[in-house]
Write a protein that holds these residues in place. Sequence first.
Motif, PDB file in Angstrom:
ATOM      1  N   THR A  66       2.550  -3.148   0.659  1.00 44.58           N
ATOM      2  CA  THR A  66       3.557  -2.081   0.544  1.00 44.58           C
ATOM      3  C   THR A  66       4.210  -2.113  -0.828  1.00 44.58           C
ATOM      4  OG1 THR A  66       3.999  -2.106   2.924  1.00 44.58           O
ATOM      5  CG2 THR A  66       5.728  -1.194   1.520  1.00 44.58           C
ATOM      6  N   ILE A  67       4.573  -3.306  -1.274  1.00 46.60           N
ATOM      7  CA  ILE A  67       5.275  -3.446  -2.554  1.00 46.60           C
ATOM      8  C   ILE A  67       4.372  -3.059  -3.727  1.00 46.60           C
ATOM      9  CG2 ILE A  67       6.327  -5.165  -4.085  1.00 46.60           C
ATOM     10  CD1 ILE A  67       8.113  -4.177  -1.738  1.00 46.60           C
ATOM     11  N   VAL A  68       3.099  -3.393  -3.646  1.00 45.50           N
ATOM     12  CA  VAL A  68       2.154  -2.967  -4.688  1.00 45.50           C
ATOM     13  C   VAL A  68       2.056  -1.440  -4.703  1.00 45.50           C
ATOM     14  CG1 VAL A  68      -0.291  -2.974  -5.353  1.00 45.50           C
ATOM     15  CG2 VAL A  68       0.848  -5.121  -4.781  1.00 45.50           C
ATOM     16  N   GLY A  69       2.066  -0.823  -3.516  1.00 45.23           N
ATOM     17  CA  GLY A  69       2.046   0.641  -3.421  1.00 45.23           C
ATOM     18  C   GLY A  69       3.281   1.262  -4.058  1.00 45.23           C
ATOM     19  N   ILE A  70       4.428   0.631  -3.852  1.00 47.90           N
ATOM     20  CA  ILE A  70       5.682   1.122  -4.433  1.00 47.90           C
ATOM     21  C   ILE A  70       5.622   1.053  -5.959  1.00 47.90           C
ATOM     22  CG2 ILE A  70       8.124   0.441  -4.725  1.00 47.90           C
ATOM     23  CD1 ILE A  70       8.077   0.076  -1.618  1.00 47.90           C
ATOM     24  N   ALA A  71       5.068  -0.042  -6.486  1.00 49.64           N
ATOM     25  CA  ALA A  71       4.913  -0.172  -7.940  1.00 49.64           C
ATOM     26  C   ALA A  71       3.959   0.896  -8.476  1.00 49.64           C
ATOM     27  CB  ALA A  71       4.406  -1.568  -8.291  1.00 49.64           C
ATOM     28  N   SER A  72       2.891   1.203  -7.705  1.00 44.38           N
ATOM     29  CA  SER A  72       1.916   2.211  -8.111  1.00 44.38           C
ATOM     30  C   SER A  72       2.542   3.612  -8.176  1.00 44.38           C
ATOM     31  CB  SER A  72       0.718   2.208  -7.147  1.00 44.38           C
ATOM     32  OG  SER A  72      -0.258   3.150  -7.532  1.00 44.38           O
ATOM     33  N   VAL A 320      -6.199   3.803  -7.366  1.00 48.82           N
ATOM     34  CA  VAL A 320      -5.809   4.750  -8.421  1.00 48.82           C
ATOM     35  C   VAL A 320      -4.281   4.798  -8.451  1.00 48.82           C
ATOM     36  CG1 VAL A 320      -7.897   6.155  -8.162  1.00 48.82           C
ATOM     37  CG2 VAL A 320      -5.843   6.748  -6.858  1.00 48.82           C
ATOM     38  N   SER A 321      -3.710   5.407  -9.473  1.00 51.40           N
ATOM     39  CA  SER A 321      -2.262   5.528  -9.580  1.00 51.40           C
ATOM     40  C   SER A 321      -1.728   6.482  -8.513  1.00 51.40           C
ATOM     41  CB  SER A 321      -1.878   6.046 -10.966  1.00 51.40           C
ATOM     42  OG  SER A 321      -0.550   6.529 -10.959  1.00 51.40           O
ATOM     43  N   LEU A 322      -0.908   5.951  -7.614  1.00 53.82           N
ATOM     44  CA  LEU A 322      -0.309   6.808  -6.588  1.00 53.82           C
ATOM     45  C   LEU A 322       0.670   7.799  -7.219  1.00 53.82           C
ATOM     46  CD1 LEU A 322       0.349   4.283  -3.663  1.00 53.82           C
ATOM     47  CD2 LEU A 322      -1.565   5.865  -3.942  1.00 53.82           C
ATOM     48  N   LYS A 323       1.286   7.403  -8.319  1.00 58.61           N
ATOM     49  CA  LYS A 323       2.211   8.304  -9.020  1.00 58.61           C
ATOM     50  C   LYS A 323       1.459   9.558  -9.483  1.00 58.61           C
ATOM     51  CE  LYS A 323       5.675   8.428 -12.682  1.00 58.61           C
ATOM     52  NZ  LYS A 323       6.428   7.645 -13.679  1.00 58.61           N
ATOM     53  N   GLU A 324       0.260   9.362 -10.067  1.00 55.60           N
ATOM     54  CA  GLU A 324      -0.536  10.507 -10.519  1.00 55.60           C
ATOM     55  C   GLU A 324      -0.979  11.379  -9.352  1.00 55.60           C
ATOM     56  OE1 GLU A 324      -0.815  11.527 -13.636  1.00 55.60           O
ATOM     57  OE2 GLU A 324       0.534   9.855 -14.047  1.00 55.60           O
ATOM     58  N   LEU A 325      -1.394  10.719  -8.242  1.00 54.25           N
ATOM     59  CA  LEU A 325      -1.802  11.474  -7.049  1.00 54.25           C
ATOM     60  C   LEU A 325      -0.651  12.324  -6.523  1.00 54.25           C
ATOM     61  CD1 LEU A 325      -3.893   9.224  -4.599  1.00 54.25           C
ATOM     62  CD2 LEU A 325      -4.674  11.127  -6.012  1.00 54.25           C
ATOM     63  N   ALA A 326       0.545  11.722  -6.481  1.00 57.58           N
ATOM     64  CA  ALA A 326       1.716  12.450  -5.975  1.00 57.58           C
ATOM     65  C   ALA A 326       2.058  13.632  -6.881  1.00 57.58           C
ATOM     66  CB  ALA A 326       2.900  11.496  -5.845  1.00 57.58           C
ATOM     67  N   LYS A 327       1.943  13.411  -8.185  1.00 57.07           N
ATOM     68  CA  LYS A 327       2.191  14.511  -9.143  1.00 57.07           C
ATOM     69  C   LYS A 327       1.224  15.657  -8.887  1.00 57.07           C
ATOM     70  CE  LYS A 327       4.033  12.205 -13.290  1.00 57.07           C
ATOM     71  NZ  LYS A 327       3.640  11.684 -14.596  1.00 57.07           N
ATOM     72  N   GLN A 328      -0.070  15.318  -8.720  1.00 61.55           N
ATOM     73  CA  GLN A 328      -1.089  16.337  -8.482  1.00 61.55           C
ATOM     74  C   GLN A 328      -0.821  17.107  -7.185  1.00 61.55           C
ATOM     75  OE1 GLN A 328      -4.845  14.223  -8.571  1.00 61.55           O
ATOM     76  NE2 GLN A 328      -4.393  13.369 -10.596  1.00 61.55           N
ATOM     77  N   ALA A 329      -0.221  16.408  -6.202  1.00 64.18           N
ATOM     78  CA  ALA A 329       0.058  17.044  -4.911  1.00 64.18           C
ATOM     79  C   ALA A 329       1.387  17.804  -4.922  1.00 64.18           C
ATOM     80  CB  ALA A 329       0.075  15.974  -3.808  1.00 64.18           C
TER      81      ALA A 329
END
Length: 333
Positions: A66-72, A320-329
């Motif tokens: 979870t914490i790694v996901g939060i950092a991503s 992959v970068s979850l931040k980038e995925l969230a931006k794309q979504a």
Amino acid sequence: MADAKYDVLGIGNAIFDVLVKADEAFLEAHGMAKGGMALIDEARAAAIYRDMGPATEMSGGSAANTIVGIASLGARAAYVGKVRDDQIGRMYAHDIRAAGVAFETRPAAGGPATGCSYILVTADGERTMNTYLGAAQDLTPADIDEGEIAAAAITYLEGYLWDPKNAKEAFVKAAAIAHGAGRQVALTLSDAFCVDRYRDEFLDLMRKRTVDLIFANEAELHSLYQTGDFDTALKQLRADAKLGVVTRSEKGCVVASPDGVIAVPAYPIEAIVDTTGAGDLFAAGFLFGVVRNAGHENAGRLGALAAAEVIQHIGARPQVSLKELAKQAGLPV
């Protein structure tokens, strides 16, 4: 929450994952309950490992994932978990730091080896875990740094911590420090079998407000309230928890509070490869939404997005970068 040093600090069993594809016959031959997590000793760990096929090895542990996901997602994250000062323990520490997570827990100089989980993934993507806690069970209240906990907007705890006695005490100490500093405490119930073992204690944590936010999947919710009826269990959750989030696989999730229930759909995927870490990464997205004040619905969408990424490949951490995925979504980051 701008005055916090960390957005989320997680405390959990630091476990190294050994993942392998297996069939139902392998599970049956080794007496494993499909989809669950069993605690095993070193001898059983060795026997399972001996019979396994080629494996994928990586750092894991529920709260750590979870914490790694939060950092991503671009948030400031920290982790507390115990490894031994051995080869796997050093790899574990390297991996979590390389993911952008602050990890300062002192490794054990002696005692049991770094914990490992032998995860069998069947063709339907379901994971069955056999966990040797090893050094993870030596996490004690002395490993809880008051300044670190007080500096985190949310302290996130895993239900698996309730298995080792010392870790349970560390959990309670951390929750008290967090609340004393005016922070929030979140708990994931971890596993239906875990809930079976500690049902009354988990309910007590919720009702006494030791924890503010509860994560559960449907099986854990049904186990918690010992009912097969989802609506009955959800009604109980709303009465007991300040805020509860229930994941429902392809049906998405529901966010439940005394004020009402919000349903959020699952994120579309191409194919399920491995469900290991789905709940862990959902929690990452949701917690990120909470610390960003994105609202419960957007937090649920961020959770769904992170879970969808992790179930489409082997392993419980994003590739992959979850931040980038969230931006794309078009989601708030």
